[in-house]
Design a protein around this motif. Structure first.
Motif, mmCIF file in Angstrom:
data_model
loop_
_atom_site.group_PDB
_atom_site.id
_atom_site.type_symbol
_atom_site.label_atom_id
_atom_site.label_comp_id
_atom_site.label_asym_id
_atom_site.label_seq_id
_atom_site.Cartn_x
_atom_site.Cartn_y
_atom_site.Cartn_z
ATOM 1 N N ALA A 162 96.763 54.839 43.494
ATOM 2 C CA ALA A 162 96.991 53.685 44.355
ATOM 3 C C ALA A 162 96.126 53.915 45.592
ATOM 4 N N HIS A 163 95.116 53.087 45.770
ATOM 5 C CA HIS A 163 94.092 53.401 46.767
ATOM 6 C C HIS A 163 94.603 53.302 48.200
ATOM 7 N N GLU A 164 95.293 52.219 48.518
ATOM 8 C CA GLU A 164 95.767 52.000 49.883
ATOM 9 C C GLU A 164 97.282 51.805 49.877
ATOM 10 N N GLU A 165 97.882 51.832 51.058
ATOM 11 C CA GLU A 165 99.337 51.698 51.149
ATOM 12 C C GLU A 165 99.827 50.378 50.570
ATOM 13 N N ILE A 166 99.015 49.345 50.640
ATOM 14 C CA ILE A 166 99.379 48.043 50.079
ATOM 15 C C ILE A 166 99.538 48.115 48.560
ATOM 16 N N ASP A 167 99.009 49.167 47.948
ATOM 17 C CA ASP A 167 98.952 49.260 46.490
ATOM 18 C C ASP A 167 100.161 49.952 45.861
ATOM 19 N N LEU A 168 101.176 50.263 46.643
ATOM 20 C CA LEU A 168 102.415 50.784 46.061
ATOM 21 C C LEU A 168 103.584 50.428 46.946
ATOM 22 N N LYS A 169 104.762 50.391 46.338
ATOM 23 C CA LYS A 169 105.957 49.901 47.024
ATOM 24 C C LYS A 169 106.398 50.830 48.140
ATOM 25 N N ASN A 170 106.362 52.143 47.887
ATOM 26 C CA ASN A 170 106.922 53.101 48.845
ATOM 27 C C ASN A 170 105.887 54.152 49.235
ATOM 28 N N PRO A 171 104.900 53.769 50.054
ATOM 29 C CA PRO A 171 103.832 54.724 50.371
ATOM 30 C C PRO A 171 104.296 55.952 51.138
ATOM 31 N N LYS A 172 105.245 55.791 52.029
ATOM 32 C CA LYS A 172 105.635 56.942 52.855
ATOM 33 C C LYS A 172 106.325 58.020 52.032
ATOM 34 N N THR A 173 107.224 57.634 51.132
ATOM 35 C CA THR A 173 107.942 58.633 50.353
ATOM 36 C C THR A 173 107.095 59.187 49.209
ATOM 37 N N ASN A 174 105.993 58.518 48.876
ATOM 38 C CA ASN A 174 105.128 58.997 47.793
ATOM 39 C C ASN A 174 103.900 59.761 48.283
ATOM 40 N N ARG A 175 103.771 59.907 49.584
ATOM 41 C CA ARG A 175 102.630 60.639 50.125
ATOM 42 C C ARG A 175 102.571 62.036 49.511
ATOM 43 N N ASN A 176 101.422 62.380 48.984
ATOM 44 C CA ASN A 176 101.164 63.670 48.333
ATOM 45 C C ASN A 176 101.748 63.799 46.931
ATOM 46 N N ASN A 177 102.376 62.737 46.415
ATOM 47 C CA ASN A 177 102.713 62.724 45.001
ATOM 48 C C ASN A 177 101.471 62.372 44.196
ATOM 49 N N ASP A 182 96.126 62.331 49.452
ATOM 50 C CA ASP A 182 94.957 62.015 50.286
ATOM 51 C C ASP A 182 93.669 62.284 49.514
ATOM 52 N N GLU A 183 93.683 63.349 48.714
ATOM 53 C CA GLU A 183 92.476 63.737 47.985
ATOM 54 C C GLU A 183 92.085 62.683 46.946
ATOM 55 N N GLU A 184 93.059 62.192 46.176
ATOM 56 C CA GLU A 184 92.764 61.178 45.160
ATOM 57 C C GLU A 184 92.326 59.868 45.798
ATOM 58 N N ARG A 185 92.978 59.496 46.865
ATOM 59 C CA ARG A 185 92.619 58.247 47.552
ATOM 60 C C ARG A 185 91.209 58.340 48.130
ATOM 61 N N GLN A 186 90.842 59.511 48.651
ATOM 62 C CA GLN A 186 89.494 59.679 49.192
ATOM 63 C C GLN A 186 88.451 59.591 48.089
ATOM 64 N N LYS A 187 88.760 60.138 46.900
ATOM 65 C CA LYS A 187 87.802 60.044 45.795
ATOM 66 C C LYS A 187 87.592 58.588 45.377
ATOM 67 N N MET A 188 88.638 57.786 45.445
ATOM 68 C CA MET A 188 88.486 56.357 45.156
ATOM 69 C C MET A 188 87.610 55.693 46.216
ATOM 70 N N THR A 189 87.820 56.051 47.454
ATOM 71 C CA THR A 189 86.960 55.540 48.536
ATOM 72 C C THR A 189 85.517 55.948 48.302
ATOM 73 N N ASP A 190 85.306 57.207 47.921
ATOM 74 C CA ASP A 190 83.949 57.693 47.654
ATOM 75 C C ASP A 190 83.289 56.892 46.528
ATOM 76 N N LEU A 191 84.067 56.595 45.485
ATOM 77 C CA LEU A 191 83.515 55.830 44.363
ATOM 78 C C LEU A 191 83.102 54.429 44.816
ATOM 79 N N LEU A 192 83.957 53.773 45.561
ATOM 80 C CA LEU A 192 83.624 52.433 46.050
ATOM 81 C C LEU A 192 82.416 52.481 46.982
#
Length: 264
Positions: A162-177, A182-192
C-alpha cells in the motif's frame, strides 16, 4: 480501445467454483463478463496440467512455481504476442512463477505477483522476508527499466504494498507490517520515479478504494482493506489512459479485479 484486467484469484481452482450464497459467480462467468483483451492472473496456485481452462478467441500463458500450491501467474490474450518471457532471467527470483512478460507490437505487458515480505516473528522488528523483498524490488525495477528502453511497458498485478496512507484503512496500526513498511513504500516511490505511473492515482488522486481485504474480522464487509493491486504504465502512456478502476463488487477471492483501458 484496449481493455486490461488483473486479478489475484488466491487459488484459481477455488475461484472457479460459483457460490450463490456468497454472491460469487465463479471465474469463468467473471472472465466472460469483463470481456478484456488481456486478462492477467496472480496467485493461481497451480501446477501444469491441474486445470484445463480455455476460452475461445484467447491464447493463454502460464508461469508455475516449483513449489506446489504456491504463487503462479497467467495471462489470457486475444492478441498473439511477438514473444513471451517467464521470470526476469535471475535464478534467485525465477522459481516462484511470479512474472510473465508478453511483447506486443506497441508495448510490453508484464503480469507480476510480488513476494510478500511476511510479518515478523514474535520478538522481531522487521518482516521476515523483507531483505529478499528489497533485492526483488531492485531487480524488478531494473528489469522494467530495460524493457522501457525498447517500448512502453504496462505492469499489473498484486504488488503487495500500500503505497500511501490513503491506500489502506488503518495506516497507523499497520506501520512496519508487511506491505506497509517504510522500505517497501520507498521502493514503490523509486519505481514510480523511474518513469512509471500509478494509473488509478492518475485518474483518481483522492479516491479511497481498496482491492484486498483480509478474510478475518469480516474485513470486506466493513471495507477495512488495502489497495495493493495496480496497473502501472510508462509515463509516456499517461495520455493514453482512458479508464482505471477497481472492481470491488466482484467476489471470488480476497482480492477484487483491477481494470485499465488504454487508447493504444
Amino acid at each position: 480501445m484496449t481493455k486490461f484486467i488483473s486479478w489475484n484469484v488466491n487459488g484459481l481452482r477455488a475461484c472457479m467454483k460459483p457460490d450463490a450464497e456468497k454472491n460469487k459467480p465463479g471465474f469463468e462467468a467473471v472472465f466472460r463478463e469483463l470481456n478484456a483483451d488481456f486478462f492477467c492472473l496472480n496467485e493461481t496456485k497451480l501446477q501444469a496440467g491441474q486445470l484445463d481452462l480455455q476460452f475461445e478467441g484467447y491464447e493463454s500463458y502460464w508461469n508455475y512455481a516449483d513449489r506446489k500450491g504456491y504463487s503462479g501467474t497467467a495471462i489470457f490474450t486475444r492478441q498473439h504476442p511477438l514473444a513471451v518471457t517467464y521470470g526476469m532471467g535471475i535464478d534467485e527470483h525465477d522459481h516462484e512463477g511470479r512474472v510473465i512478460t508478453l511483447e506486443m507490437p506497441a508495448f510490453y505487458i508484464v503480469s507480476v505477483y510480488t513476494p510478500n515480505a511476511q510479518n515478523a516473528n514474535e520478538g522481531e522488528l522487521k518482516p521476515r522476508r523483507l531483505p529478499y523483498r528489497m533485492k526483488w524490488e531492485d531487480d524488478f525495477r531494473a528489469y522494467l527499466m530495460e524493457l522501457d528502453k525498447k517500448k512502453p511497458v504496462i505492469v499489473c498485478g498484486d504488488l503487495n504494498v500500500a503505497h500511501e496512507e490513503i491506500d489502506l484503512k488503518n495506516p497507523k496500526t499497520n506501520r512496519n507490517n508487511a506491505g506497509f513498511t517504510d522500505e517497501e513504500r520507498q521502493k514503490m516511490t523509486d519505481l514510480l520515479n523511474s518513469g512509471f505511473t500509478d494509473t488509478f492515482r492518475l485518474l483518481h488522486p483522492d479516491e479511497v478504494t481498496y482491492s484486498w481485504w483480509s478474510y478475518r474480522f469480516r474485513s470486506r464487509e466493513k471495507n477495512a482493506g488495502w489497495r495493493i493491486d495496480y496497473f502501472l504504465v510508462s509515463k509516456r502512456l499517461n495520455e493514453n489512459v482512458t479508464s482505471a478502476s477497481i472492481l470491488t463488487d466482484i467476489m471470488g477471492s480476497d482480492h477484487c479485479p483491477v481494470a485499465l483501458e488504454l487508447n493504444i
